[in-house]
Scaffold this motif. Structure first.
Motif, mmCIF file in Angstrom:
data_model
loop_
_atom_site.group_PDB
_atom_site.id
_atom_site.type_symbol
_atom_site.label_atom_id
_atom_site.label_comp_id
_atom_site.label_asym_id
_atom_site.label_seq_id
_atom_site.Cartn_x
_atom_site.Cartn_y
_atom_site.Cartn_z
ATOM 1 N N VAL A 1 0.835 -1.200 0.000
ATOM 2 C CA VAL A 1 0.000 0.000 0.000
ATOM 3 C C VAL A 1 0.872 1.254 0.000
ATOM 4 C CG1 VAL A 1 -1.660 1.331 1.373
ATOM 5 C CG2 VAL A 1 -2.004 -1.123 1.036
ATOM 6 N N GLY A 2 1.959 1.234 0.769
ATOM 7 C CA GLY A 2 2.860 2.380 0.770
ATOM 8 C C GLY A 2 3.481 2.630 -0.591
ATOM 9 N N LEU A 3 3.927 1.557 -1.242
ATOM 10 C CA LEU A 3 4.518 1.692 -2.572
ATOM 11 C C LEU A 3 3.495 2.218 -3.576
ATOM 12 C CD1 LEU A 3 7.005 1.148 -4.391
ATOM 13 C CD2 LEU A 3 6.026 -1.124 -4.824
ATOM 14 N N ALA A 4 2.286 1.660 -3.544
ATOM 15 C CA ALA A 4 1.235 2.119 -4.458
ATOM 16 C C ALA A 4 0.905 3.583 -4.213
ATOM 17 C CB ALA A 4 -0.009 1.247 -4.294
ATOM 18 N N ARG A 5 0.888 3.977 -2.950
ATOM 19 C CA ARG A 5 0.599 5.375 -2.616
ATOM 20 C C ARG A 5 1.659 6.309 -3.184
ATOM 21 N NH1 ARG A 5 1.016 6.493 3.427
ATOM 22 N NH2 ARG A 5 2.574 8.055 2.914
ATOM 23 N N ALA A 6 2.925 5.901 -3.109
ATOM 24 C CA ALA A 6 3.996 6.714 -3.674
ATOM 25 C C ALA A 6 3.820 6.861 -5.183
ATOM 26 C CB ALA A 6 5.354 6.092 -3.351
#
Length: 391
Positions: A259-264
């Motif tokens: 989720v963090g990677l997708a958010r970035a």
């Protein structure tokens, strides 16, 4: 307790302490992690100094008992910390998740004496851990592992074999190792805590990976590695059950990192769409692109809701394995889709290393593989629904 993120989304946090913790993590991510991420990933440099900083800041033992130097935080909070770290640099978020996984066996199944002797240094003393389950011939079929530990007359164990796909392989200060002490199958496996500098333990050259180049992944070779019996974790033959429990929790770590990677990736796509002009106006004005961004954002929010639901089940002491598998599956598939779409939003620029979205796409692919491939997650979910396969 609500907390507003940079994009204005309100998150529910259980305490004021948790809100302050997330603010601290965002500050560290913004000042210390994100600025050098692209350069260090391109150069394949592991940021060991950042992990020392995270250890001093109390961020390497968040879900563990404060009695041993842990943070005493629920998984609901710990996973949101991972998301923030991964949004700044996946190597860091994933590294914290793997370190937490490596501490799981000792924290959950070690004796009081073992925990007192080793956990404080592992949680807050600057040490870095590795989790050693997979082998060259035993990946998804982990119960078929061949690394063997034999007990000698003086009570020590001698470990021989090879572990594969080990994050932090060659740089870890300690390893949680699953080795065969009995017959074939899951019941013959035992867990051990092995020092990273143990005589006979060596690492192969790091794997040449498509992404995550700053995070070393290597085979570890055990050639007569001697381990005292007081480093055996849990009972003989309990190792596979310990490993499965760790993997359920570890899958939530991977989901949060995804989720963090997708958010970035979404943040990059939105910023580009606002600035890039075509046909006399920003491309963010075009409905086709707006719908694409809306779908990306919706997937991210749904993924976060799913991993937090699994985390809250775990925090309440309720079964969470099925939900953890769903979270890992959904969040990592979402990360793959979002990063692919982010490249598309940037067009030709997205395909160049001048922008980070091409790196995000390469990193997202790895998340669909680690901690059990997404095909294995579907097997786990289906078993919860309809029972084991017929033999």
């Amino acid at each position: 307790m609500a907390d507003s993120t940079a994009d204005g989304v309100e998150r529910r946090l259980p305490t004021d302490e948790a809100r302050e913790l997330l603010a601290l993590v965002r500050d560290i991510a913004r000042r210390e992690i994100a600025p050098a991420a692209a350069e260090e990933e391109a150069a394949g440099r592991f940021p060991r100094e950042l992990f020392a900083l995270l250890s001093r800041s109390g961020l390497l033992g968040l879900p563990y008992d404060p009695q041993y130097g842990g943070g005493g935080q629920p998984y609901e909070v710990y996973l949101q910390v991972l998301e923030e770290l991964a949004a700044a640099r996946l190597t860091v978020g994933l590294g914290v998740s793997v370190h937490t996984l490596a501490c799981h066996a000792l924290a959950g199944f070690g004796t009081e004496a073992q925990r007192a002797a080793h956990l404080p240094a592992m949680l807050g003393g600057g040490l870095l851990g590795a989790y050693c389950l997979s082998e060259p011939s035993a990946g998804s079929d982990a119960a078929a592992l061949r690394t063997r530990a034999v007990r000698e007359g003086d009570g020590d164990w001698v470990i021989d074999g090879t572990k594969a796909w080990i994050t932090h392989g060659g740089i870890a200060d300690f390893c949680t190792v699953m080795a065969r002490t009995g017959g074939p199958g899951a019941r013959g496996i035992t867990a051990f805590l092995v020092p990273g500098d143990a005589p006979g333990l060596s690492a192969a050259p790091p794997e040449r990976k498509m992404g995550m180049k700053g995070s070393p992944t290597a085979q570890l070779h055990f050639d007569g590695v001697r381990v005292a019996d007081d480093r055996r974790l849990g009972a003989e033959g309990q190792g596979f059950a310990i490993a499965l429990g760790a993997l359920d929790a570890g899958r939530l770590g991977i989901a949060a990192c995804a989720v963090g990677l997708a958010r970035a990736a979404l943040d990059e796509a939105v910023a580009y769409a606002r600035e890039r002009r075509q046909f006399g106006r920003p491309i963010a004005d075009f409905q086709g692109l707006r719908f694409l961004l809306a779908d990306m954002a919706t997937g991210i929010e749904a993924g976060r809701a799913l991993y937090l639901e699994a985390a809250r089940l775990r925090d309440e002491g309720r079964p969470f394995g099925r939900c953890a598998a769903m979270a890992k599956l959904f969040c990592t598939d979402t990360a793959m889709r979002v990063t692919t779409d982010a490249v598309q939003v940037l067009g030709g620029y997205g395909y160049t290393a001048d922008f980070p979205v091409e790196r995000y796409l390469r990193e997202a692919k790895m998340l669909q593989i680690v901690e059990g491939t997404n095909q294995i997650q579907r097997v786990v979910i289906a078993r919860h629904l309809v029972g084991p396969e017929s033999r």
